[in-house]
Structure formats: structure tokens, C-alpha cells
Design a protein around this motif. Structure first.
Motif, PDB file in Angstrom:
ATOM      1  N   LEU A  87       0.679  -1.248   0.078  1.00 30.32           N
ATOM      2  CA  LEU A  87       0.161   0.044  -0.202  1.00 30.32           C
ATOM      3  C   LEU A  87       0.937   1.146   0.094  1.00 30.32           C
ATOM      4  CD1 LEU A  87      -2.845  -1.033   2.540  1.00 30.32           C
ATOM      5  CD2 LEU A  87      -3.086  -1.055  -0.091  1.00 30.32           C
ATOM      6  N   GLN A  88       2.061   1.014   0.311  1.00 29.44           N
ATOM      7  CA  GLN A  88       2.920   2.284   0.322  1.00 29.44           C
ATOM      8  C   GLN A  88       3.237   2.866  -1.192  1.00 29.44           C
ATOM      9  OE1 GLN A  88       6.625   0.951   2.118  1.00 29.44           O
ATOM     10  NE2 GLN A  88       7.860   1.027   0.234  1.00 29.44           N
ATOM     11  N   ASP A  89       3.546   4.352  -1.045  1.00 30.46           N
ATOM     12  CA  ASP A  89       3.702   4.859  -2.469  1.00 30.46           C
ATOM     13  C   ASP A  89       5.044   4.916  -2.748  1.00 30.46           C
ATOM     14  OD1 ASP A  89       1.150   5.725  -2.541  1.00 30.46           O
ATOM     15  OD2 ASP A  89       1.441   7.638  -1.361  1.00 30.46           O
ATOM     16  N   GLY A  90       5.357   5.232  -3.832  1.00 27.09           N
ATOM     17  CA  GLY A  90       6.914   5.168  -4.382  1.00 27.09           C
ATOM     18  C   GLY A  90       7.355   3.885  -4.767  1.00 27.09           C
ATOM     19  N   ASP A  91       8.387   3.921  -5.419  1.00 28.96           N
ATOM     20  CA  ASP A  91       9.218   2.482  -6.010  1.00 28.96           C
ATOM     21  C   ASP A  91       9.727   1.590  -4.863  1.00 28.96           C
ATOM     22  OD1 ASP A  91       8.620   3.392  -8.345  1.00 28.96           O
ATOM     23  OD2 ASP A  91      10.646   4.467  -8.706  1.00 28.96           O
ATOM     24  N   LEU A  92       9.835   0.670  -5.096  1.00 33.47           N
ATOM     25  CA  LEU A  92      10.354  -0.599  -4.184  1.00 33.47           C
ATOM     26  C   LEU A  92      11.784  -0.673  -4.256  1.00 33.47           C
ATOM     27  CD1 LEU A  92       7.422  -2.982  -3.848  1.00 33.47           C
ATOM     28  CD2 LEU A  92       8.041  -1.126  -2.194  1.00 33.47           C
ATOM     29  N   ASN A  93      12.945  -0.755  -3.406  1.00 27.18           N
ATOM     30  CA  ASN A  93      14.102  -1.200  -3.544  1.00 27.18           C
ATOM     31  C   ASN A  93      14.194  -2.498  -3.719  1.00 27.18           C
ATOM     32  OD1 ASN A  93      14.360  -2.173  -0.958  1.00 27.18           O
ATOM     33  ND2 ASN A  93      14.945   0.143  -0.270  1.00 27.18           N
ATOM     34  N   GLY A  94      15.231  -3.088  -4.043  1.00 24.92           N
ATOM     35  CA  GLY A  94      15.615  -4.543  -4.415  1.00 24.92           C
ATOM     36  C   GLY A  94      15.259  -5.427  -2.989  1.00 24.92           C
ATOM     37  N   GLU A  95      15.482  -4.850  -1.865  1.00 25.44           N
ATOM     38  CA  GLU A  95      15.348  -5.513  -0.798  1.00 25.44           C
ATOM     39  C   GLU A  95      13.909  -5.560  -0.213  1.00 25.44           C
ATOM     40  OE1 GLU A  95      16.564  -5.321   4.086  1.00 25.44           O
ATOM     41  OE2 GLU A  95      17.675  -4.263   2.444  1.00 25.44           O
ATOM     42  N   GLU A  96      13.268  -4.708  -0.596  1.00 27.31           N
ATOM     43  CA  GLU A  96      11.792  -4.402  -0.370  1.00 27.31           C
ATOM     44  C   GLU A  96      10.870  -5.641  -1.375  1.00 27.31           C
ATOM     45  OE1 GLU A  96      11.221   0.054   1.664  1.00 27.31           O
ATOM     46  OE2 GLU A  96      11.356  -0.340  -0.639  1.00 27.31           O
ATOM     47  N   GLN A  97      11.427  -5.510  -2.436  1.00 22.88           N
ATOM     48  CA  GLN A  97      10.971  -6.341  -3.742  1.00 22.88           C
ATOM     49  C   GLN A  97      10.884  -7.784  -3.068  1.00 22.88           C
ATOM     50  OE1 GLN A  97      12.320  -5.508  -7.509  1.00 22.88           O
ATOM     51  NE2 GLN A  97      11.732  -3.584  -7.544  1.00 22.88           N
ATOM     52  N   ASN A  98      12.237  -8.436  -2.760  1.00 23.35           N
ATOM     53  CA  ASN A  98      12.345  -9.614  -2.288  1.00 23.35           C
ATOM     54  C   ASN A  98      11.347  -9.791  -0.807  1.00 23.35           C
ATOM     55  OD1 ASN A  98      14.044 -10.492  -4.197  1.00 23.35           O
ATOM     56  ND2 ASN A  98      16.023  -9.469  -3.112  1.00 23.35           N
ATOM     57  N   GLU A  99      11.480  -8.847  -0.163  1.00 23.55           N
ATOM     58  CA  GLU A  99      10.671  -9.151   1.006  1.00 23.55           C
ATOM     59  C   GLU A  99       9.057  -9.410   0.784  1.00 23.55           C
ATOM     60  OE1 GLU A  99       9.835  -7.006   5.389  1.00 23.55           O
ATOM     61  OE2 GLU A  99      11.116  -6.026   3.786  1.00 23.55           O
ATOM     62  N   LEU A 100       8.805  -8.206  -0.286  1.00 24.40           N
ATOM     63  CA  LEU A 100       7.403  -8.552  -0.507  1.00 24.40           C
ATOM     64  C   LEU A 100       7.035  -9.832  -1.336  1.00 24.40           C
ATOM     65  CD1 LEU A 100       4.504  -7.427  -0.684  1.00 24.40           C
ATOM     66  CD2 LEU A 100       5.103  -5.967  -2.701  1.00 24.40           C
ATOM     67  N   ARG A 101       7.896 -10.266  -2.136  1.00 22.27           N
ATOM     68  CA  ARG A 101       7.756 -11.346  -3.096  1.00 22.27           C
ATOM     69  C   ARG A 101       7.681 -12.702  -2.053  1.00 22.27           C
ATOM     70  NH1 ARG A 101      11.266 -15.073  -4.205  1.00 22.27           N
ATOM     71  NH2 ARG A 101      13.005 -13.510  -3.920  1.00 22.27           N
ATOM     72  N   GLU A 102       8.496 -12.655  -1.133  1.00 20.56           N
ATOM     73  CA  GLU A 102       8.545 -13.906  -0.372  1.00 20.56           C
ATOM     74  C   GLU A 102       7.235 -13.893   0.623  1.00 20.56           C
ATOM     75  OE1 GLU A 102      12.246 -13.373   2.018  1.00 20.56           O
ATOM     76  OE2 GLU A 102      13.551 -13.849   0.313  1.00 20.56           O
ATOM     77  N   GLY A 103       6.603 -12.682   0.869  1.00 27.26           N
ATOM     78  CA  GLY A 103       5.367 -12.445   1.502  1.00 27.26           C
ATOM     79  C   GLY A 103       4.217 -13.167   0.936  1.00 27.26           C
ATOM     80  N   LEU A 104       4.217 -12.710  -0.252  1.00 27.32           N
ATOM     81  CA  LEU A 104       3.315 -12.990  -1.308  1.00 27.32           C
ATOM     82  C   LEU A 104       3.433 -14.573  -1.404  1.00 27.32           C
ATOM     83  CD1 LEU A 104       3.289 -10.516  -4.039  1.00 27.32           C
ATOM     84  CD2 LEU A 104       1.578 -10.865  -2.151  1.00 27.32           C
ATOM     85  N   ASN A 105       4.603 -15.165  -1.378  1.00 29.80           N
ATOM     86  CA  ASN A 105       4.627 -16.674  -1.625  1.00 29.80           C
ATOM     87  C   ASN A 105       4.094 -17.217  -0.248  1.00 29.80           C
ATOM     88  OD1 ASN A 105       5.983 -17.081  -4.034  1.00 29.80           O
ATOM     89  ND2 ASN A 105       7.864 -16.968  -3.369  1.00 29.80           N
ATOM     90  N   ARG A 106       4.392 -16.663   0.837  1.00 32.16           N
ATOM     91  CA  ARG A 106       4.050 -17.189   2.228  1.00 32.16           C
ATOM     92  C   ARG A 106       2.466 -17.094   2.515  1.00 32.16           C
ATOM     93  NH1 ARG A 106       7.138 -16.204   8.196  1.00 32.16           N
ATOM     94  NH2 ARG A 106       5.999 -17.450   9.431  1.00 32.16           N
ATOM     95  N   PHE A 107       2.051 -15.812   2.423  1.00 32.81           N
ATOM     96  CA  PHE A 107       0.932 -15.700   2.903  1.00 32.81           C
ATOM     97  C   PHE A 107      -0.390 -15.946   1.712  1.00 32.81           C
ATOM     98  CE2 PHE A 107       3.749 -12.862   5.729  1.00 32.81           C
ATOM     99  CZ  PHE A 107       3.593 -13.748   6.839  1.00 32.81           C
ATOM    100  N   VAL A 108      -0.057 -15.599   0.427  1.00 31.31           N
ATOM    101  CA  VAL A 108      -0.916 -15.946  -0.497  1.00 31.31           C
ATOM    102  C   VAL A 108      -1.033 -17.163  -1.168  1.00 31.31           C
ATOM    103  CG1 VAL A 108      -2.008 -14.735  -2.467  1.00 31.31           C
ATOM    104  CG2 VAL A 108      -1.223 -13.189  -0.796  1.00 31.31           C
ATOM    105  N   LEU A 109       0.096 -17.387  -1.726  1.00 33.36           N
ATOM    106  CA  LEU A 109       0.055 -18.625  -2.471  1.00 33.36           C
ATOM    107  C   LEU A 109       0.095 -19.793  -1.871  1.00 33.36           C
ATOM    108  CD1 LEU A 109       1.233 -16.707  -4.673  1.00 33.36           C
ATOM    109  CD2 LEU A 109       2.903 -18.447  -5.384  1.00 33.36           C
ATOM    110  N   LEU A 110       0.213 -19.950  -0.441  1.00 31.08           N
ATOM    111  CA  LEU A 110      -0.137 -21.194   0.397  1.00 31.08           C
ATOM    112  C   LEU A 110      -1.484 -21.240   1.035  1.00 31.08           C
ATOM    113  CD1 LEU A 110       3.470 -21.577   2.193  1.00 31.08           C
ATOM    114  CD2 LEU A 110       2.517 -23.134   0.591  1.00 31.08           C
ATOM    115  N   ASP A 111      -2.252 -19.984   0.656  1.00 27.97           N
ATOM    116  CA  ASP A 111      -3.434 -20.005   1.635  1.00 27.97           C
ATOM    117  C   ASP A 111      -4.490 -20.803   0.548  1.00 27.97           C
ATOM    118  OD1 ASP A 111      -6.264 -18.800   1.740  1.00 27.97           O
ATOM    119  OD2 ASP A 111      -5.182 -17.828   3.522  1.00 27.97           O
ATOM    120  N   LYS A 112      -4.909 -21.837   1.172  1.00 26.84           N
ATOM    121  CA  LYS A 112      -5.900 -22.721   0.364  1.00 26.84           C
ATOM    122  C   LYS A 112      -7.392 -22.293  -0.037  1.00 26.84           C
ATOM    123  CE  LYS A 112      -3.429 -26.842   2.201  1.00 26.84           C
ATOM    124  NZ  LYS A 112      -3.483 -28.283   3.031  1.00 26.84           N
TER     125      LYS A 112
END
Length: 611
Positions: A326-351
């Protein structure tokens, strides 16, 4: 006048969990009362209990009994073919002499001095496709023959046979009990075979040691069995070769286990997970979610995704992922990795992320996503959930935002082939054809005589199918009554403490033990116990693979065998033991087998959780 719908009790002063436990109590009383007091057949007891529990559970009145029939058919469809084919294999192996050849091979390998090991090993192998009573009938004459040669160790011989036959009967498919447990707990049959054998072996060794101890404590003589003469041994030249004899047992194990290994390797790739670069345009990805968040409609794709991430309770890590979206502005590389891993964990694994509809909150789903979303979430593997939710993301975004993934990797293509060849129904069909061919050739049977022999085996297998399917329906109705959730709320299963999660194994062992003591049947105890605990059988809840819960239930079904168990009487009468002698030998032997199996299952869940 008794009302047709008594679920109104759930709306009274008792809590929903208490009402669910009341349903469980009534169901168990119905099963045990009909079996123990009324001496009813297990099929009638289980199907009656299923209808009673369904009547008490919620739902439309017109569906009360229809869903029992549906659950019965579902269980029969899952295990009926395998049980029928296993019955054919067992009878054909006995009639052709293949089972006798396997036993003699073990005897020649271990020699006369180690004949108890040979008898135990024979029972261990033969009880995989052949029911325990049949294995015991087959092997007891060899034990008696060994005693006539050695004039000692008779009790050791018969207890060694019981050890091998009992342990695989309750832990290794395609025997009906573990087969249905694996099916209800959504455990891969090949994995159940592998883990079942790994647990059964040390338990069998402990049982053999205990048998030797009891043989020294109370060395019983061999007594005549009625007026029937001892059966004469079949000459070696009348028996089939060892490899042909072993093929019906080893072939399905090999095919099913190969499929399990290759499928596990393909699943380990986690092909549907988001990898670096899979979100090609993070700004476009987040923009839709931010717009949906600001929209007036109560529910839309972005709001549902955020709700999935936030979960049901406060979590700093979940809150951080929602903040990055939800935050404005571009994401740096570390934030992109953090968000990608969060999506894998909290969205993709949600049945439960997508809804079972062709249009999900304004998003037209792909055919694959629709098919996967129609699956039962409780039986969905994590890798399947990842694939389903990746399909949803790709349906919601253009390819230049979320790049398409490749599911059909080389390992997945190989596992697809073995999934066909290693399907238990196909594997046992091939084994049954081999066993039938061996019988026809070895005994020079005509096609009519062979058909008659197969028909006899199918009649015995039909009763087992009816009992297991009725047990599956009973377990399904307990699930409808939310019994699993009520049991889960009674124990700290959801905590992070490993000791708390291991309580589920103790629970499965204890429930199966109580049911075994109460009504005598290991198969009924296993089916009922797994039906009660099915809602807990996921790696996310347990912290380890549910195969260990299945093994613990199987171990519990051994514990407490006494005079209400048909196995007790088979052991006593075929061995020539009195009831008191059987209580001193058979009953504690199965307690040793059950306790050792349970300890092994707990240790393996700790050391090798398989999650």
C-alpha cells in the motif's frame, strides 16, 4: 414423536464445541452398542452411526441421508478397487503355492536356527496384500512343522508369525485399515507404504524379542488341533519360482513408491512460487491493489488479497507485507524480495484464497484455477495451493506484470508418467493379473475354474469394502458435525510448541486404542479415529507430515486386543492355546507392537518431519 432434525439442540445452552462432542459421543455409542451389545455386523453399525450423526449435524433436512450415501460412495471409489484386487492377489498366491514359496525362501535364507526370523519375515511380507487371518492360517502349519523337527520353541514360532502378520496389517497399505486411513488423511499411498515399513520393522524386531522372552517364561507344548491330521507339505517342484511368487507383492510397492519419489522431487521444485523477476512491474502490481483498497465496493480482488495477507490475527510480518503493497513510491531490491517472499508465504499457500467460481471478484479465472479451486481445501497439498493461487494472480494481471510460470518441468513430466503407472488401482491390477496367471499355470486351471476362484475371493473382499466405505461415511459425518474442530479446541495444537503439536499423535494413538479395546476390530478403530481427526491432518496444523498421524492411529489399533477381537481367537484356536494363555501372550505382544510403533512414529515426526 421424534423430530427428523434434532440439530436445534446446537442452538440451546450448550456451546457449538460441546454439541459437536455430543455428536461424537452419540456416534461412538451407536457403533459400540450395535457391535458389542447387539452383535451387529460392523457395516450395519457404522452406516447406522453415520446416519445418526448426519441427522444431528446441521444442514438441509433433505440432505441428511443423501450426504451419507455420497460419502459412502466417495470412500468406496477411493479404496474399493484396491481392496478387491488385494483379495484376488491373496487368494491366488495361496492357491498357487506362491505364498508357500515365499515362506520357504525365507526359511532357506535364515536357516533352521533362525526360523523364528524367517516366520516373522514371511508374515511381514505376506500381510501386505493378504489379510492377517489368512496369513496366520498359512504359516501356522510351518510353525508346527518346525516344532516337530526341533521339539522346542513352539510358542516362539506362533508368536513370530503373529508379529509379522499384525504389524504390516495395521501400518502398510493396501491392507484395508491403513489404506482408508491414508485416504481419509490425504496421505500419499506410496509414502504410507514407505513410512509404514520403516516404522513396522523396528516394531517387528521388538515383537520378536518379546516373543523370545515369553517363550522362555512359559514354554508351551504343541497340542493337537481337533481330529484333523496335520497338512502335508507341497513338494518344491509343485511351487512357482520365487520371483514369480514375489512379483504380486513387490511390483505394486515398486510402482507406487517410484511415483512417490518422483512426485516428491517434482513438488520440491515449487514451480508455482514467485521467483525474482516474476513480478515484472511492481508498480502496476501494487496499483490495482491500492485502487481496490480505495474503492467503495465492500469486497473486491485487492481487498480480498489484503485480507488474506492480514489473516485472522495480528502479525508484524503480515502487517509489513500489507504495508509494502500500500505504500507509495518505488520499491528497492530488498523490499521487492521481502514482498515477493511474503506473497509466497501468505497468499500462494492459502488454500481458501480463490472462490470456487469462474469469475473471482471481477477476475475471470483460468480453467486450471477453476479446477483446482473446486478441490477440497482440507485435502489440498501445499504445492497444489501454490499452483492454484499463482493461476489466480496470472488471471488477474497481464503477462507483462506477472510473468507466466512453467508447471510442466522435466521432473513434473516424469512424475506424470509414474502417477499413471504408480496409481494403486493400476499397480494392483497388474499384480492381480500376474497372481491369476501364476495360479492358472501352476494348477492347470481352465478359464472357468480360474473365474470361480476369483469370484470366491471377491465375495470376501466385498464385505471388507462395505465396512471400510461405511466407516468412511461415518468419518465424513463427524467432519460435517465439526468434531475435528471441537477436538482441536480442546488441545493446544495450534501453538508453536513442538510438544503441543505432538499431542495430536498421542490423541490419535489413544482414540484408536480405546476403540480397539471397546469393539475389537483394528480396521474399525483406524477408520473411526482417522475420521475424527481428519480436520487436523495437515502439515500446517501439525508441523509434520500427517503420515505420522496415520501411523500413530495404526499403532493404537493394535493396543488392547482381547476376547472381542477375532484375531485373538484365530491366534488361540489355530495355535492350540487356551484363552488364558492367549491373554498372557497375544494381548501383551500386540501392546509391545503398538507401543513401539507409536514411539517410532513420534521420533520420526521429530527427526524427519517431511514438511
Amino acid at each position: 414423536m421424534i423430530p427428523f432434525d434434532i440439530s436445534f439442540l446446537a442452538q440451546s445452552t450448550i456451546t457449538p464445541d460441546q454439541y459437536s462432542l455430543l455428536c461424537l459421543f452419540v456416534g461412538m455409542v451407536t457403533v459400540l452398542g450395535l457391535i458389542i451389545v447387539m452383535r451387529a455386523n460392523a457395516f450395519l453399525a457404522l452406516i447406522t452411526a453415520a446416519m445418526v450423526v448426519s441427522l444431528m449435524a446441521g444442514g438441509a433436512i433433505q440432505d441428511k441421508f443423501a450426504r451419507v450415501a455420497s460419502a459412502f460412495g466417495g470412500t468406496a471409489g477411493g479404496v474399493g478397487i484396491v481392496i478387491a484386487l488385494a483379495a484376488i492377489i491373496g487368494k491366488c498366491m495361496l492357491d498357487s503355492g506362491a505364498a508357500d514359496r515365499v515362506v520357504r525362501a525365507f526359511m532357506s535364507i535364515f536357516g533352521e536356527k533362525r526360523s523364528p526370523i524367517a516366520l516373522m519375515g514371511s508374515g511381514f511380507v505376506l500381510a501386505v496384500p493378504v489379510f492377517f487371518d489368512t496369513v496366520f492360517y498359512l504359516l501356522v502349519p510351518l510353525g508346527r512343522s518346525m516344532f516337530r523337527k526341533t521339539q522346542k520353541n513352539y510358542l516362539l514360532y506362533v508368536m513370530a508369525i503373529a508379529t509379522g502378520g499384525c504389524i504390516t496389517h495395521t501400518l502398510v497399505p493396501p491392507t484395508p485399515g491403513p489404506l482408508v486411513v491414508a485416504d481419509q488423511l490425504n496421505v500419499d499411498k506410496g509414502l504410507m507404504i514407505l513410512i509404514g515399513v520403516m516404522i513396522a520393522f523396528p516394531a517387528a524386531c521388538a515383537g520378536l524379542w518379546f516373543s523370545s522372552l515369553m517363550n522362555r517364561v512359559m514354554p508351551l507344548p504343541m497340542r493337537p488341533l481337533g481330529n484333523e491330521p496335520e497338512p502335508e507339505a507341497i513338494p518344491d517342484d509343485k511351487l512357482p519360482s520365487l520371483w514369480i511368487s514375489l512379483a504380486p507383492v513387490l511390483l505394486p510397492v515398486l510402482l507406487i513408491s517410484t511415483n512417490t519419489v518422483l512426485t516428491t522431487m517434482a513438488d520440491a521444485e515449487r514451480a508455482a512460487q514467485l521467483r525474482p523477476g516474476d513480478i515484472a512491474d511492481w508498480n502496476a502490481f501494487r496499483s490495482r491493489i491500492q485502487q481496490d483498497q480505495d474503492a467503495d465496493d465492500e469486497t473486491n480482488f485487492g481487498k480480498h488479497l489484503l485480507a488474506t495477507i492480514n489473516g485472522n490475527d495480528s502479525d508484524e510480518e503480515r502487517a509489513r507485507i500489507a504495508e509494502l503493497l500500500l505504500q507509495d513510491g518505488d520499491l528497492n531490491g530488498e523490499e521487492q524480495n521481502e514482498l515477493r517472499e511474503g506473497l509466497n508465504r501468505f497468499v500462494l499457500l492459502d488454500k481458501s484464497f480463490p472462490k470456487n467460481r469462474d469469475a473471482f471478484l471481477g477476475t475471470k479465472l483460468s480453467a486450471t484455477a477453476m479446477s483446482l479451486a473446486a478441490s477440497n481445501p482440507a485435502r489440498m497439498a501445499p504445492v497444489t495451493a501454490e499452483r492454484m493461487n499463482r493461476e489466480v494472480l496470472e488471471s488477474a494481471y497481464d503477462a507483462d506484470v506477472v510473468k507466466p510460470y512453467t508447471w510442466e518441468t522435466a521432473k513434473r513430466k516424469a512424475s506424470n508418467v509414474t502417477s499413471m503407472l504408480g496409481d494403486p488401482n493400476f499397480a494392483l491390477l497388474i499384480s492381480a493379473l500376474i497372481a491369476m496367471w501364476t495360479l492358472a499355470v501352476q494348477r492347470s486351471l481352465s478359464l472357468k475354474e480360474l473365474a470361480s476362484s476369483v469370484e470366491v475371493s471377491l465375495m470376501s473382499g466385498g464385505l471388507i469394502i462395505l465396512i471400510t466405505a461405511a466407516g468412511g461415511a461415518f468419518g465424513a459425518m463427524l467432519t460435517v458435525a465439526n468434531v475435528g474442530d471441537a477436538i482441536q479446541n480442546m488441545f493446544p495444537i495450534g501453538s508453536d510448541a513442538a510438544s503441543a503439536k505432538l499431542l495430536v499423535l498421542l490423541l490419535g494413538f489413544g482414540i484408536a486404542s480405546v476403540l480397539k479395546i471397546a469393539q475389537g476390530s483394528s480396521t474399525v478403530a483406524m477408520i473411526t479415529s482417522s475420521g475424527m481427526l481428519v480436520s487436523l491432518a495437515s502439515p500446517e496444523v501439525l508441523g509434520y507430515h500427517p503420515v505420522y498421524l496415520a501411523a500413530s492411529i495404526g499403532a493404537g489399533s493394535l493396543f488392547g486386543s482381547w476376547m472381542n477381537d477375532s484375531g485373538f481367537w484365530i491366534f488361540a484356536k489355530m495355535s492350540g492355546l487356551t484363552e488364558v494363555e492367549a491373554l498372557k501372550t497375544w494381548t501383551p505382544l500386540l501392546m509391545v507392537l503398538g507401543a513401539t510403533s507409536f514411539v517410532c512414529a513420534v521420533l520420526m515426526a521429530i527427526v524427519m518431519p517431511l514438511v
